[in-house]
Design a protein around this motif. Structure first.
Motif, PDB file in Angstrom:
ATOM      1  N   SER A 181      -4.476 -44.803  23.916  1.00  0.00           N
ATOM      2  CA  SER A 181      -4.753 -46.032  23.183  1.00  0.00           C
ATOM      3  C   SER A 181      -4.456 -45.791  21.716  1.00  0.00           C
ATOM      4  CB  SER A 181      -6.210 -46.493  23.367  1.00  0.00           C
ATOM      5  OG  SER A 181      -7.098 -45.598  22.735  1.00  0.00           O
ATOM      6  N   LEU A 182      -4.333 -46.880  20.956  1.00  0.00           N
ATOM      7  CA  LEU A 182      -4.034 -46.746  19.530  1.00  0.00           C
ATOM      8  C   LEU A 182      -4.398 -48.031  18.800  1.00  0.00           C
ATOM      9  CD1 LEU A 182      -1.310 -48.541  19.683  1.00  0.00           C
ATOM     10  CD2 LEU A 182      -0.159 -46.367  19.995  1.00  0.00           C
ATOM     11  N   ALA A 183      -4.547 -47.903  17.489  1.00  0.00           N
ATOM     12  CA  ALA A 183      -4.770 -49.054  16.615  1.00  0.00           C
ATOM     13  C   ALA A 183      -3.528 -49.229  15.752  1.00  0.00           C
ATOM     14  CB  ALA A 183      -6.002 -48.829  15.741  1.00  0.00           C
ATOM     15  N   ARG A 184      -3.396 -50.365  15.108  1.00  0.00           N
ATOM     16  CA  ARG A 184      -2.245 -50.573  14.228  1.00  0.00           C
ATOM     17  C   ARG A 184      -2.379 -49.707  12.975  1.00  0.00           C
ATOM     18  NH1 ARG A 184      -3.657 -53.866   9.941  1.00  0.00           N
ATOM     19  NH2 ARG A 184      -5.510 -55.160  10.228  1.00  0.00           N
ATOM     20  N   GLU A 204      -1.719 -47.605   4.275  1.00  0.00           N
ATOM     21  CA  GLU A 204      -1.234 -46.291   3.844  1.00  0.00           C
ATOM     22  C   GLU A 204      -0.536 -45.541   4.970  1.00  0.00           C
ATOM     23  OE1 GLU A 204      -4.068 -43.954   1.709  1.00  0.00           O
ATOM     24  OE2 GLU A 204      -4.920 -45.688   0.669  1.00  0.00           O
ATOM     25  N   GLY A 205      -0.339 -46.203   6.104  1.00  0.00           N
ATOM     26  CA  GLY A 205       0.424 -45.598   7.182  1.00  0.00           C
ATOM     27  C   GLY A 205      -0.357 -44.683   8.094  1.00  0.00           C
ATOM     28  N   TYR A 206      -1.669 -44.921   8.249  1.00  0.00           N
ATOM     29  CA  TYR A 206      -2.497 -44.125   9.152  1.00  0.00           C
ATOM     30  C   TYR A 206      -2.964 -44.990  10.318  1.00  0.00           C
ATOM     31  CZ  TYR A 206      -2.814 -40.641   5.416  1.00  0.00           C
ATOM     32  OH  TYR A 206      -2.521 -39.720   4.454  1.00  0.00           O
ATOM     33  N   ALA A 207      -3.025 -44.387  11.513  1.00  0.00           N
ATOM     34  CA  ALA A 207      -3.515 -45.099  12.696  1.00  0.00           C
ATOM     35  C   ALA A 207      -4.391 -44.165  13.523  1.00  0.00           C
ATOM     36  CB  ALA A 207      -2.355 -45.601  13.551  1.00  0.00           C
TER      37      ALA A 207
END
Length: 446
Positions: free
Chosen positions: A95-98, A102-105
């Motif tokens: 799974s992941l978040a957007r 600053e480019g972190y997920a």
């Protein structure tokens, strides 16, 4: 020849429209692209002209944000693609978040552990947490360990607040958050982990716009504290309702179970003398005297509508539902004037300019604010209007929807129906399978 040219001109203008209509589902556009679902159950992306920009090959997909979008492959693994469809983070995550600004997920691996990656897929915080919240708009993220305890880390992965809390709220602009410890007690903590208010409170209601919060102490008495943990109102009440934004007063109940109202300094606005009361709504509060009759007071505690009604409800859209001594219902305005006579067996509050009513034969319909019957009482049951449509049940127990003229916009064919929200309503078919329909009555997939 001119007719032929005209034909091809018209067809070229219609081409983008027809491309939009070919999909089983189309999302809103984000950053110039929308994800679509084809008839094979695969997701891809189209541009604003309706052209397929990224082929339909994904099991699931989400909107583009910060130049990338989450996609799921046939193995149910998630990754990120860019606007050309190129993989920027391979599909290997559970799974992941957007990505944040600053480019972190925050992402989850095959072992169920959470970590943080950057837009290249590089792991910047190891996969060692039971959960990590996204870093949206803040330098800190909540983490949860294997015991279910919460703490805070920064973007380097450094632990700022150890995982020793059962609950950790969001930090306000002053850097203070609500916490709950292992003893189920509440307190306040700053971003360094320092306790501003020790965890001694039984109950905590979040801070309002004026930075005060309703809390309950060990003696099960309610009071009010400010954002620094200072007591604003003593802990003397059996109950306190949230402060009304317009009037700045709150409903309280004393040890004798009588209701009154206080302001944010704790001063009494109306003494605790009411058998029942509701919070202020549209500038007036519903109260009930010990004679079992209902009326209304203003924010100074003055009775502005005498307590003479057998039943009443708070004001909505400038009118309040009341019941007279004959057990018939009507509406009054804020002066207490009866604007719709008490002639109905039952009625509901106005929604979108119409109110549901029930006649003596137990049939239901709708009236407007003049009391005129806008939709005849012909239905076994009706729901309030939402987004221009109201669910109605016919004599066969089937549900459909009518518009504000009373016209049946969606035929009565469903076992149950819920109001429309964002253009979609939930219904159940003959087998009681839950479905979603649009305002034309068409069943939609998503």
């Amino acid at each position: 020849m001119k007719q032929v040219k005209l034909f091809f001109t018209i067809m070229s203008l219609l081409a983008p429209v027809s491309s939009f209509a070919q999909w089983e589902y189309q999302s809103p556009f984000s950053e110039g692209l929308a994800y679509v679902l084809d008839d094979n159950g695969k997701y891809g992306y189209i541009d604003e002209g309706g052209k397929l920009a990224i082929p339909c090959q994904w099991e699931d997909a989400w909107l583009f944000s910060e130049g990338v979008a989450q996609v799921q492959d046939a193995q149910k693994k998630w990754g990120f693609i860019n606007k050309t469809g190129k993989m920027v983070v391979p599909c290997k995550l559970k799974s992941l978040a957007r990505f944040d600004d600053e480019g972190y997920a925050s992402v989850q691996d095959d072992n169920g552990k959470y970590g943080v990656i950057d837009k290249t897929g590089k792991v910047v915080i190891p996969f060692e947490w039971h959960y990590i919240s996204p870093f949206y708009g803040t330098d800190l993220a909540r983490v949860q360990d294997g015991d279910g305890h919460l703490g805070l880390i920064d973007k380097t992965g450094k632990v700022v607040i150890p995982c020793n809390k059962l609950n950790l709220g969001y930090f306000n602009e002053d850097g203070i958050a609500v916490v709950r410890d292992e003893n189920e007690k509440w307190g306040l903590v700053d971003k360094s982990g320092k306790m501003i208010l020790p965890c001694t409170l039984n109950t905590f209601v979040s801070f309002d716009d004026d930075d005060v919060a309703i809390v309950q102490d060990d003696n099960e008495k309610y009071g009010i504290i400010d954002k620094n943990g200072k007591t604003v109102t003593p802990f003397v009440w059996n109950d306190i309702r949230p402060f009304n934004k317009d009037t700045g007063v709150a409903l309280v109940r004393n040890d004798d179970w009588k209701y009154g109202f206080i302001d944010k300094t704790g001063q009494m606005v109306s003494p605790c003398k009411w058998d029942e009361a509701e919070s202020f709504q549209e500038g007036l509060a519903l109260v009930k005297e010990d004679n079992e009759k209902y009326g209304f007071i203003n924010k100074t505690g003055t009775v502005v509508i005498p307590c003479k009604w057998h039943y009443a409800e708070s004001f909505i859209e400038g009118l309040a539902k009341v019941e007279d001594e004959k057990k018939k219902y009507g509406f009054i305005d804020k002066t207490g004037t009866v604007v719709i006579p008490c002639q109905w067996k039952d009625l509901q509050n106005f929604r979108e300019g119409l109110a549901a009513v029930q006649d003596d034969d137990s049939k239901q319909g709708f009236i407007d604010k003049t009391g005129t019957l806008a939709i005849p009482c012909q239905w076994n049951f009706v729901q309030d209007f939402s987004e221009g449509l109201a669910a109605v049940m016919d004599e066969d127990g089937k549900w459909g929807f009518v518009d504000k003229t009373g016209k049946l916009a969606i035929l009565c064919q469903w076992e149950h129906a819920e109001p429309f929200f964002n253009g979609v309503a939930e219904v159940t078919d003959e087998e009681w399978e839950p479905l979603k329909i649009d305002k034309t009555g068409k069943v939609i997939n998503r």
